[in-house]
Design an enzyme around this catalytic site. Structure first.
Site, short mmCIF file in Angstrom:
data_model
loop_
_atom_site.label_atom_id
_atom_site.label_comp_id
_atom_site.label_asym_id
_atom_site.label_seq_id
_atom_site.Cartn_x
_atom_site.Cartn_y
_atom_site.Cartn_z
N ASP A 1 -32.11 -31.62 1.96
CA ASP A 1 -31.44 -30.58 2.74
C ASP A 1 -29.96 -30.66 2.42
O ASP A 1 -29.32 -31.67 2.72
CB ASP A 1 -31.69 -30.82 4.23
N ASP B 1 -41.70 -24.00 13.09
CA ASP B 1 -40.77 -25.03 13.56
C ASP B 1 -40.89 -25.09 15.07
O ASP B 1 -40.81 -24.05 15.74
CB ASP B 1 -39.33 -24.67 13.19
#
Ligand SMILES: O=C(O)c1ccccc1N[C@@H]1O[C@H](COP(=O)(O)O)[C@@H](O)[C@H]1O
EC number: 5.3.1.16
Length: 249
Positions: free
Chosen positions: A139, A20
């Protein structure tokens, strides 16, 4: 006499080590909260480490693009292009331009998050155009989807899943935000429930802390789990990627 049909080889859980990127650095967040970053340095170095360790996939996220705090497009493209392995790219892919740039990196597929909640017509169009190069990242907090860097509610998980299934979405990446970056173990119940609601493959994300967690996710392969994203556990040295690959073999 007809030859016996060979037994199908059981599928193995795919592992996707995560890189990330925030402000040019490889980071891990806790619950995806901006400001909770721990930095792990150069994203290309991290990605090459996972590749050398035997990864078949890299899960690569532009966190600034997901949060709307800029982007790391050049850096992300540099990492994606340097990989000999498959790359799943996500963060800020929300319109034709960002999708074209993402696909132009040569990544294997992209994950769409916010777009699937806010611009469903566009998502249906790109699913029809690009098939399994498009996955949707679901998510969730509880069963409520979150978008825009996980800061805004975006509807019910199972209603959205049914809509995307009807549109031909090829796969889902399911993240339990309450688990993400916490090393508290994956939400196996959520994974089972999502697998029961769709015939499409599911990639698990959030909470992996141990090889036993990976074995528990691998036990869900027959139910439809295809892969598991591993982030903090690898960076924190809870186990090595080599050990993880052996554990799910
Ligand atoms: O991966 C994270 O930690 C993360 C945290 C906060 C927001 C997004 C995060 N990652 C991934 O980004 C995409 C969503 O981006 P967008 O909504 O399409 O711009 C999704 O794959 C998240 O899992």
């Amino acid at each position: 006499m007809t030859a016996p049909t060979p037994a199908a080889t059981p599928r193995r859980l795919e592992l996707l080590p995560a890189v990330d990127v925030r402000d040019g650095q490889a980071v891990r967040l806790v619950h995806g909260e901006s400001g909770s970053e721990t930095s792990y340095g150069d994203p290309l170095a991290a990605a090459l480490t996972w590749q050398r360790a035997g990864a078949e996939w890299l899960h690569l996220v532009d966190l600034d693009a997901a949060f709307g705090t800029g982007d790391n497009r050049e850096r992300i493209a540099e990492v994606a292009r340097a990989m000999d392995i498959k790359v799943e790219l996500s963060g800020g892919i929300r319109d034709d331009d960002t999708l074209a740039a993402a696909l132009a990196t040569g990544c294997t597929r992209v994950n769409l998050g916010t777009a699937a909640l806010e611009t469903p017509e566009w998502v249906a169009k790109v699913i029809a155009e690009h098939g399994d190069r498009i996955a949707v990242g679901l998510d969730v907090r509880g069963t409520t989807l979150r978008g825009r860097g996980w800061t805004r509610d975006g509807g019910d998980l199972y209603e959205t899943l049914a809509r995307l299934d009807a549109e031909g979405c090829a796969r889902y990446v399911v993240t339990d935000i309450a688990k993400d970056g916490t090393l508290k173990g994956p939400n196996l119940e959520l994974l089972r429930n999502v697998c029961a609601a769709t015939d499409k493959p599911v990639v698990a994300s959030g909470g992996v802390s141990s090889l036993d967690d990976l074995r528990a996710i691998a036990a869900l392969v027959p139910e439809g789990v295809e892969g598991a994203i591993v982030g903090k556990a690898l960076y924190a040295g809870a186990f090595t990627l080599e050990e993880a690959l052996v554990a799910v073999r």
